[in-house]
Design a protein around this motif. Sequence first.
Motif, PDB file in Angstrom:
ATOM      1  N   THR A  49      -1.739   6.478 -10.468  1.00  0.00           N
ATOM      2  CA  THR A  49      -0.620   5.357 -10.113  1.00  0.00           C
ATOM      3  C   THR A  49      -1.594   4.119  -9.514  1.00  0.00           C
ATOM      4  O   THR A  49      -0.970   2.869 -10.040  1.00  0.00           O
ATOM      5  CB  THR A  49       0.246   5.855  -8.885  1.00  0.00           C
ATOM      6  OG1 THR A  49      -0.214   6.419  -8.105  1.00  0.00           O
ATOM      7  CG2 THR A  49       1.499   6.584  -9.734  1.00  0.00           C
ATOM      8  N   ALA A  50      -2.706   4.455  -9.171  1.00  0.00           N
ATOM      9  CA  ALA A  50      -3.713   3.181  -8.632  1.00  0.00           C
ATOM     10  C   ALA A  50      -3.806   2.421 -10.083  1.00  0.00           C
ATOM     11  O   ALA A  50      -3.884   1.130  -9.981  1.00  0.00           O
ATOM     12  CB  ALA A  50      -4.665   3.694  -8.021  1.00  0.00           C
ATOM     13  N   LEU A  51      -4.163   3.165 -10.891  1.00  0.00           N
ATOM     14  CA  LEU A  51      -4.473   2.515 -12.308  1.00  0.00           C
ATOM     15  C   LEU A  51      -3.293   1.685 -12.917  1.00  0.00           C
ATOM     16  O   LEU A  51      -3.526   0.693 -13.550  1.00  0.00           O
ATOM     17  CB  LEU A  51      -5.489   3.832 -13.146  1.00  0.00           C
ATOM     18  CG  LEU A  51      -6.686   4.343 -12.826  1.00  0.00           C
ATOM     19  CD1 LEU A  51      -6.977   5.588 -13.626  1.00  0.00           C
ATOM     20  CD2 LEU A  51      -7.685   3.322 -12.612  1.00  0.00           C
ATOM     21  N   GLU A  52      -2.171   2.646 -12.986  1.00  0.00           N
ATOM     22  CA  GLU A  52      -1.003   2.037 -13.570  1.00  0.00           C
ATOM     23  C   GLU A  52      -0.533   0.632 -13.134  1.00  0.00           C
ATOM     24  O   GLU A  52      -0.418  -0.360 -13.428  1.00  0.00           O
ATOM     25  CB  GLU A  52      -0.250   2.785 -13.680  1.00  0.00           C
ATOM     26  CG  GLU A  52       1.434   2.530 -14.384  1.00  0.00           C
ATOM     27  CD  GLU A  52       2.521   3.252 -14.236  1.00  0.00           C
ATOM     28  OE1 GLU A  52       2.386   4.552 -13.821  1.00  0.00           O
ATOM     29  OE2 GLU A  52       3.693   2.701 -14.827  1.00  0.00           O
ATOM     30  N   ALA A  56       0.842  -1.236   0.104  1.00  0.00           N
ATOM     31  CA  ALA A  56       0.180   0.006   0.112  1.00  0.00           C
ATOM     32  C   ALA A  56       0.929   1.113  -0.026  1.00  0.00           C
ATOM     33  O   ALA A  56       2.081   1.283   0.647  1.00  0.00           O
ATOM     34  CB  ALA A  56      -0.896   0.088   1.218  1.00  0.00           C
ATOM     35  N   ILE A  57       0.319   2.074  -0.714  1.00  0.00           N
ATOM     36  CA  ILE A  57       0.914   3.880  -0.535  1.00  0.00           C
ATOM     37  C   ILE A  57      -0.223   4.465  -0.174  1.00  0.00           C
ATOM     38  O   ILE A  57      -1.218   4.461  -0.646  1.00  0.00           O
ATOM     39  CB  ILE A  57       1.421   3.955  -2.055  1.00  0.00           C
ATOM     40  CG1 ILE A  57       2.679   3.213  -2.575  1.00  0.00           C
ATOM     41  CG2 ILE A  57       1.668   5.760  -1.887  1.00  0.00           C
ATOM     42  CD1 ILE A  57       2.890   3.532  -3.917  1.00  0.00           C
ATOM     43  N   VAL A  58       0.213   5.448   0.666  1.00  0.00           N
ATOM     44  CA  VAL A  58      -0.914   6.231   1.244  1.00  0.00           C
ATOM     45  C   VAL A  58      -0.116   7.887   0.838  1.00  0.00           C
ATOM     46  O   VAL A  58       0.830   8.087   1.391  1.00  0.00           O
ATOM     47  CB  VAL A  58      -1.094   6.345   2.749  1.00  0.00           C
ATOM     48  CG1 VAL A  58      -2.127   7.437   3.013  1.00  0.00           C
ATOM     49  CG2 VAL A  58      -1.577   4.911   2.948  1.00  0.00           C
ATOM     50  N   VAL A 108      -3.009   2.349  -3.983  1.00  0.00           N
ATOM     51  CA  VAL A 108      -2.691   3.816  -3.894  1.00  0.00           C
ATOM     52  C   VAL A 108      -3.793   4.262  -3.675  1.00  0.00           C
ATOM     53  O   VAL A 108      -4.750   4.682  -4.174  1.00  0.00           O
ATOM     54  CB  VAL A 108      -1.770   4.175  -4.972  1.00  0.00           C
ATOM     55  CG1 VAL A 108      -1.213   5.616  -4.745  1.00  0.00           C
ATOM     56  CG2 VAL A 108      -1.006   3.470  -5.751  1.00  0.00           C
ATOM     57  N   ASN A 109      -3.613   5.400  -2.382  1.00  0.00           N
ATOM     58  CA  ASN A 109      -4.602   5.831  -1.891  1.00  0.00           C
ATOM     59  C   ASN A 109      -4.287   7.388  -1.300  1.00  0.00           C
ATOM     60  O   ASN A 109      -3.318   7.422  -0.973  1.00  0.00           O
ATOM     61  CB  ASN A 109      -5.826   5.540  -0.821  1.00  0.00           C
ATOM     62  CG  ASN A 109      -6.416   4.245  -1.409  1.00  0.00           C
ATOM     63  OD1 ASN A 109      -7.366   4.319  -2.343  1.00  0.00           O
ATOM     64  ND2 ASN A 109      -6.122   2.904  -0.945  1.00  0.00           N
ATOM     65  N   GLY A 141      -7.075   4.043  -5.570  1.00  0.00           N
ATOM     66  CA  GLY A 141      -7.354   5.310  -6.291  1.00  0.00           C
ATOM     67  C   GLY A 141      -8.387   6.192  -5.668  1.00  0.00           C
ATOM     68  O   GLY A 141      -8.931   7.018  -6.140  1.00  0.00           O
ATOM     69  N   ALA A 142      -8.419   5.879  -4.276  1.00  0.00           N
ATOM     70  CA  ALA A 142      -9.563   6.845  -3.631  1.00  0.00           C
ATOM     71  C   ALA A 142      -8.971   7.800  -2.594  1.00  0.00           C
ATOM     72  O   ALA A 142      -7.806   7.815  -2.543  1.00  0.00           O
ATOM     73  CB  ALA A 142     -10.336   5.865  -2.651  1.00  0.00           C
TER      74      ALA A 142
END
Length: 267
Positions: free
Chosen positions: A174-177, A141-143, A187-188, A255-256
């Motif tokens: 980046t969430a989509l990629e 996860a990335i925040v 990624v949120n 992506g949120a």
Amino acid sequence: MNRLDGKVAFLSGAARGIGGESAKLMASVGAKVAIGDVLEERGRQTVREIEASGGQALFVPLDVTTEASWAAAMDATVKKFGGLDILVNNAGIFVGKGVEDASMDDWHRLVAVNLTGVVLGTRAALPHLKASAQQSPHGSAIVNLASIAGLVGSQLDPLYSLTKGGVTLFTKSTALEFGRKGYRIRVNSIHPGLIETDMGQQTFVMRAKQVGTNDTEKAREATLALHPLGRLGTASDIAKGIVFLASDDASFMTGAGLVVDGGWTAH
Ligand SMILES: NC(=O)c1ccc[n+]([C@@H]2O[C@H](COP(=O)([O-])OP(=O)(O)OC[C@H]3O[C@@H](n4cnc5c(N)ncnc54)[C@H](O)[C@@H]3O)[C@@H](O)[C@H]2O)c1
């Protein structure tokens, strides 16, 4: 079982403020945390506080604006804790000047920390997050720390708002990629209202200055009035949201943007 048992987290700009509180909360729910910051003594103090409470933590000097600094920080983290599951791109600065008042130096400084810092952090952490994601049922996860100023306009600091709007959409992109590439990295972003940290205090000073006074208490009251819940936020309010987004409890979110603003953007 704790929410972050067995996870390794890296947080940029976590010597103090929202990042510092998030590092403490993450450690208290089982994560091993690495804190990267330009403020060395403050960062080492935060590490000592985490260790005194029984947690595991590491301080690494980090200037988010340089690629070499990120590379050294990632190496030190992985060497100490054996991998990386969570990246929190938290380091950020605020300038608090209008379009006509900000200098190009102000703008370049904002871009370097708030935007370049997020891109470099994401790139540096990516190989490690990808590797961990393969071993974990829910991935890595990335925040990213955006802001309400990355969702709606900011009368105080349009240049800051431009950088935070960039973080909001970089998060989604980046969430989509990473989804398309099958990396299993969520990624949120999180979008705080006004939070009582050093940066929060700086916004009162700049707001007062912009209306031609030194009355920071009046500026604070004006900001308070924008929060329907009738109080300003605390670093702990935001840390709880960051832990949620970083944890497997948010395993179907990517992506949120999580808005934690006391109702400011409900207007
Ligand atoms: N406080 C607020 O009201 C608020 C509101 C919305 C969003 N945010 C965002 O939350 C994040 C944290 O803010 P905060 O309120 O805790 O601020 P803060 O100023 O208390 O902490 C920011 C941290 O980032 C570090 N930092 C700055 N430049 C750096 C660099 N080049 N390399 C490494 N570290 C660096 C600082 O040393 C500091 O420890 C920021 O991204 C900020 O934009 C804050």
